[in-house]
Design an enzyme around this catalytic site. Structure first.
Site, PDB file in Angstrom:
ATOM      1  N   TYR A 246      45.487  79.975  21.514  1.00 29.81           N
ATOM      2  CA  TYR A 246      46.604  79.389  20.654  1.00 29.81           C
ATOM      3  C   TYR A 246      45.733  78.427  19.366  1.00 29.81           C
ATOM      4  O   TYR A 246      44.497  77.609  20.933  1.00 29.81           O
ATOM      5  CB  TYR A 246      47.710  78.690  21.467  1.00 29.81           C
ATOM      6  CG  TYR A 246      48.438  77.493  20.276  1.00 29.81           C
ATOM      7  CD1 TYR A 246      49.710  78.192  20.050  1.00 29.81           C
ATOM      8  CD2 TYR A 246      47.882  76.237  20.648  1.00 29.81           C
ATOM      9  CE1 TYR A 246      50.322  76.680  19.427  1.00 29.81           C
ATOM     10  CE2 TYR A 246      48.943  75.717  19.526  1.00 29.81           C
ATOM     11  CZ  TYR A 246      50.215  75.960  18.916  1.00 29.81           C
ATOM     12  OH  TYR A 246      51.394  75.330  18.279  1.00 29.81           O
TER      13      TYR A 246
ATOM     14  N   LYS B 164      56.203  79.473  11.389  1.00 29.83           N
ATOM     15  CA  LYS B 164      57.584  79.561  11.607  1.00 29.83           C
ATOM     16  C   LYS B 164      57.548  78.372   9.869  1.00 29.83           C
ATOM     17  O   LYS B 164      59.504  78.918   9.645  1.00 29.83           O
ATOM     18  CB  LYS B 164      58.275  77.807  12.015  1.00 29.83           C
ATOM     19  CG  LYS B 164      58.349  79.161  13.915  1.00 29.83           C
ATOM     20  CD  LYS B 164      58.458  77.504  14.823  1.00 29.83           C
ATOM     21  CE  LYS B 164      57.346  76.247  14.444  1.00 29.83           C
ATOM     22  NZ  LYS B 164      56.080  77.191  15.301  1.00 29.83           N
TER      23      LYS B 164
ATOM     24  N   LYS C  65      76.083  82.292 -24.964  1.00 28.21           N
ATOM     25  CA  LYS C  65      75.331  83.015 -23.876  1.00 28.21           C
ATOM     26  C   LYS C  65      75.968  83.083 -22.290  1.00 28.21           C
ATOM     27  O   LYS C  65      76.757  82.789 -22.355  1.00 28.21           O
ATOM     28  CB  LYS C  65      73.690  82.479 -23.529  1.00 28.21           C
ATOM     29  CG  LYS C  65      72.426  83.301 -25.147  1.00 28.21           C
ATOM     30  CD  LYS C  65      72.271  84.118 -25.036  1.00 28.21           C
ATOM     31  CE  LYS C  65      71.042  83.445 -23.769  1.00 28.21           C
ATOM     32  NZ  LYS C  65      69.544  83.279 -23.220  1.00 28.21           N
TER      33      LYS C  65
ATOM     34  N   SER D 227      56.810  68.596  13.754  1.00 29.88           N
ATOM     35  CA  SER D 227      57.049  69.803  13.402  1.00 29.88           C
ATOM     36  C   SER D 227      58.364  69.905  13.811  1.00 29.88           C
ATOM     37  O   SER D 227      59.087  71.137  12.862  1.00 29.88           O
ATOM     38  CB  SER D 227      56.555  71.493  13.869  1.00 29.88           C
ATOM     39  OG  SER D 227      56.817  71.180  14.921  1.00 29.88           O
TER      40      SER D 227
ATOM     41  N   ASN E 266      73.932  84.095 -18.867  1.00 25.70           N
ATOM     42  CA  ASN E 266      72.321  84.901 -18.256  1.00 25.70           C
ATOM     43  C   ASN E 266      72.040  85.137 -16.963  1.00 25.70           C
ATOM     44  O   ASN E 266      73.062  84.758 -16.461  1.00 25.70           O
ATOM     45  CB  ASN E 266      71.496  83.237 -18.278  1.00 25.70           C
ATOM     46  CG  ASN E 266      71.257  83.104 -19.682  1.00 25.70           C
ATOM     47  OD1 ASN E 266      71.690  84.427 -20.639  1.00 25.70           O
ATOM     48  ND2 ASN E 266      71.092  81.898 -20.197  1.00 25.70           N
TER      49      ASN E 266
ATOM     50  N   THR F 190      60.217 107.104 -17.611  1.00 21.22           N
ATOM     51  CA  THR F 190      58.639 107.015 -16.756  1.00 21.22           C
ATOM     52  C   THR F 190      57.846 106.206 -18.250  1.00 21.22           C
ATOM     53  O   THR F 190      58.204 106.653 -19.187  1.00 21.22           O
ATOM     54  CB  THR F 190      58.457 108.253 -16.959  1.00 21.22           C
ATOM     55  OG1 THR F 190      57.850 108.943 -17.886  1.00 21.22           O
ATOM     56  CG2 THR F 190      59.327 109.226 -16.162  1.00 21.22           C
TER      57      THR F 190
ATOM     58  N   ASN G 199      53.115  76.316  24.752  1.00 25.68           N
ATOM     59  CA  ASN G 199      52.601  77.562  23.931  1.00 25.68           C
ATOM     60  C   ASN G 199      52.980  78.958  24.081  1.00 25.68           C
ATOM     61  O   ASN G 199      53.642  79.661  23.066  1.00 25.68           O
ATOM     62  CB  ASN G 199      51.508  77.808  24.221  1.00 25.68           C
ATOM     63  CG  ASN G 199      50.352  76.637  23.924  1.00 25.68           C
ATOM     64  OD1 ASN G 199      50.342  75.724  23.564  1.00 25.68           O
ATOM     65  ND2 ASN G 199      48.830  76.684  24.369  1.00 25.68           N
TER      66      ASN G 199
ATOM     67  N   GLU H 106      67.733  86.877 -12.130  1.00 26.15           N
ATOM     68  CA  GLU H 106      66.424  86.791 -11.598  1.00 26.15           C
ATOM     69  C   GLU H 106      65.794  85.500 -10.785  1.00 26.15           C
ATOM     70  O   GLU H 106      64.646  85.832 -10.865  1.00 26.15           O
ATOM     71  CB  GLU H 106      66.665  85.299 -13.503  1.00 26.15           C
ATOM     72  CG  GLU H 106      66.283  85.990 -14.026  1.00 26.15           C
ATOM     73  CD  GLU H 106      66.859  85.516 -16.107  1.00 26.15           C
ATOM     74  OE1 GLU H 106      66.517  85.747 -17.066  1.00 26.15           O
ATOM     75  OE2 GLU H 106      67.885  84.490 -15.664  1.00 26.15           O
TER      76      GLU H 106
ATOM     77  N   GLN I 210      51.512  76.474  14.027  1.00 23.28           N
ATOM     78  CA  GLN I 210      52.795  76.270  14.029  1.00 23.28           C
ATOM     79  C   GLN I 210      53.211  76.643  12.807  1.00 23.28           C
ATOM     80  O   GLN I 210      54.315  76.121  12.451  1.00 23.28           O
ATOM     81  CB  GLN I 210      52.354  74.382  14.366  1.00 23.28           C
ATOM     82  CG  GLN I 210      53.635  73.331  13.822  1.00 23.28           C
ATOM     83  CD  GLN I 210      53.164  72.068  14.531  1.00 23.28           C
ATOM     84  OE1 GLN I 210      53.175  72.017  15.784  1.00 23.28           O
ATOM     85  NE2 GLN I 210      52.970  71.223  13.649  1.00 23.28           N
TER      86      GLN I 210
HETATM   87  N1  ARG Z   1      55.494  72.489  17.810  1.00 23.81           N
HETATM   88  C1  ARG Z   1      54.405  73.800  18.412  1.00 23.81           C
HETATM   89  C2  ARG Z   1      54.038  74.738  17.624  1.00 23.81           C
HETATM   90  O1  ARG Z   1      55.206  74.992  17.234  1.00 23.81           O
HETATM   91  C3  ARG Z   1      54.284  74.049  19.155  1.00 23.81           C
HETATM   92  C4  ARG Z   1      53.418  74.043  20.210  1.00 23.81           C
HETATM   93  C5  ARG Z   1      52.105  73.355  20.785  1.00 23.81           C
HETATM   94  N2  ARG Z   1      51.562  72.803  21.844  1.00 23.81           N
HETATM   95  C6  ARG Z   1      50.022  72.497  21.987  1.00 23.81           C
HETATM   96  N3  ARG Z   1      49.431  73.062  22.632  1.00 23.81           N
HETATM   97  N4  ARG Z   1      49.899  71.947  21.628  1.00 23.81           N
HETATM   98  O2  ARG Z   1      53.344  75.501  17.502  1.00 23.81           O
END
Ligand code: ARG
Length: 466
Positions: free
Chosen positions: A328, A336, A294, A35, A296, A166, A121, A301, A333
């Site tokens: 967890y 994000k 034009k 990640s 735009n 309206t 975690n 948009e 993951q």
């Molecule tokens: N890269 C992981 C995440 O964003 C970190 C946590 C990983 N935890 C694990 N038990 N492998 O969630």
């Protein structure tokens, strides 16, 4: 000195796990599992929480003062390297692994003690919360900047009258400032939501370990204070998987996106040649490769389009959460991915909308030209009510007049006085005054109405809100 291999380890072999595995992970697994491409940006927060963790371990007698100092020094050096642009290596699984690897390269063996009692975690949950708290501030500032442009434009539109709509049908005249600020207040509510999601993010999970809580006597309250959290989590199982704060920030972002989309839609319509209420500037519009005439409104948009992706991000996260067993799971993951995309998108869209609005030139003449005396039908009914009619009776009489004027393909003010007196006995010569847009607006001095005094007060309270 087995850990020396760590100190010299390259990104290829540095792992936070692996002892129980005979073979290494398959490249296809790494490609899916890594990640770092997403979470690299968390590094300042991971460094920050790691320094606080080193101090907590020292206070819990897990680290000596020298070891703690050495780790802190190492983390500062790691921070400096990343600040200077050092990039992750190919084998770095995630930001936590990356920082661990860099720390080993800075301080050697002692780096291996930092991960005592913590897990990625609770680490990733903490770093993501820190990031979110800061993101809420950045979003707030960007929303405020747009709101200020709205207020600036509202000043110039106080006396410009335009139709309100309206069902997209002409309704009742309003001040242009009143329309403009109708887009200010939704953003004000969004800022309240941003603050609330920031408060939700401000609860510290660090100290929860992998799931059951840290086995060393660290002070979570000290961690809370040093990292700027408002409280500590009360249950470690919940703490490592609670992503409510992500959902809340995504919802707040999606609402902002939705509000921007609606505002953009108004401006796009008002900027069409058919309406002509507003002329767009040069800096936030684009031309056509084929049609030379034009201009735009691309920024607007794109603002409208971006709201769709934000809504997708929110539903993605909620769908992820709903099926998870407690604690967890690796699905988390991907929180994000959607969080960063929503915030990044808004931080592009908000300044673009603010810029596009700032260079909008409103056309009071065209706004006024869109008004017609038939829009004062409600005022005409109110006129009869003031003279003693019931509203229902007045509504019926004015409705008949509207039908008559429509049949004659004209507007209410072109009907003769006899037509009015025939429709209702209470109509008198002064009926024509009631057909003025200015009179219509001036009657609406209730709080939140479009009367000139109310609108002035509204602009003042909008400015105060900022
Ligand atoms: N890269 C992981 C995440 O964003 C970190 C946590 C990983 N935890 C694990 N038990 N492998 O969630």
């Amino acid at each position: 000195m087995t850990t020396v291999t760590f100190a010299a380890a390259s990104a290829k072999s540095h792992k936070l796990w692996g002892g129980r595995f005979a073979g290494g992970p398959a490249p296809a697994f790494d490609a899916l599992n890594n990640s770092i491409g997403i979470d690299f940006r968390l590094w300042p927060f991971d460094v920050q929480l790691s320094k606080a963790w080193a101090m907590a371990l020292y206070k819990a007698n897990v680290l000596t003062l020298d070891e703690c100092r050495e780790i802190e020094r190492g983390l500062d050096a790691v921070s400096a390297r990343l600040d200077a642009g050092e990039q992750p290596g190919e084998g770095d699984e995630d930001v936590h692994t990356l920082i661990d690897r860099l720390l080993h390269s800075e301080v050697g063996d002692v780096a291996s003690k930092l991960h005592t009692g913590r897990s990625r975690n609770d680490q990733v949950a903490t770093a993501t919360r820190l990031w979110s708290m800061e993101a809420a501030n950045r979003l707030d500032a960007a929303v405020r900047a747009l709101q200020q442009v709205m207020i600036d434009q509202a000043h110039g539109l106080e006396t410009a009258l335009m139709p309100s709509y309206t069902h997209m049908q002409r309704a009742i005249p309003v001040s242009g400032a009143h329309w403009m600020l109708s887009h200010f207040w939704p953003l004000e509510r969004d800022r309240v939501r941003l603050r609330a999601s920031q408060r939700s993010a401000g609860v510290l999970p660090l100290g929860s370990g992998a799931v059951a809580g840290c086995a060393y006597p660290i002070s979570r309250v000290l961690l809370q204070g040093s990292l700027g959290f408002g409280a500590v989590t009360q249950n470690s199982i919940d703490a490592v998987s609670d992503r409510d704060f992500v959902a809340e920030l995504l919802f707040a972002s999606t609402m902002i996106g939705t509000h921007l989309s609606r505002f953009a839609e108004d401006l796009i319509i008002y900027g069409s040649s058919e309406f002509g209420f507003v002329q767009f500037g040069d800096s936030f519009t684009s031309g056509s490769s084929m049609m030379p005439q034009k201009r735009n409104p691309d920024a607007l948009e794109l603002a409208r389009g971006s709201a769709a992706r934000m809504l997708g991000n929110l539903t993605t996260l909620l769908a992820t959460l709903k099926g998870l067993p407690s604690s967890y799971n690796k699905d988390l993951q991907d929180d994000k991915r959607v969080l960063f995309d929503a915030v990044d998108t808004l931080l592009l869209v908000l300044p673009a909308v603010a810029g596009a609005l700032a260079e909008c030139e409103f056309k009071p003449q065209r706004m006024k030209a869109a008004l017609s005396s038939t829009m004062m039908a409600t005022d005409l009914a109110d006129y009869l009510v003031r003279k003693g009619a019931t509203f229902r009776e007045a509504h019926g009489a004015v409705g008949r007049l509207v039908r008559q004027s429509e049949e004659e393909k004209s507007e209410l003010h072109t009907l003769p006085l006899s037509a009015f007196t025939a429709a209702h006995v209470l109509f008198e010569q002064d009926v024509f005054d009631a057909l003025s847009a200015h009179a219509s607006v001036e009657h609406r001095e209730v709080e939140g109405g479009t009367g000139p005094v109310s609108v002035r007060a509204q602009i003042e309270s909008a400015q105060k809100a900022l």
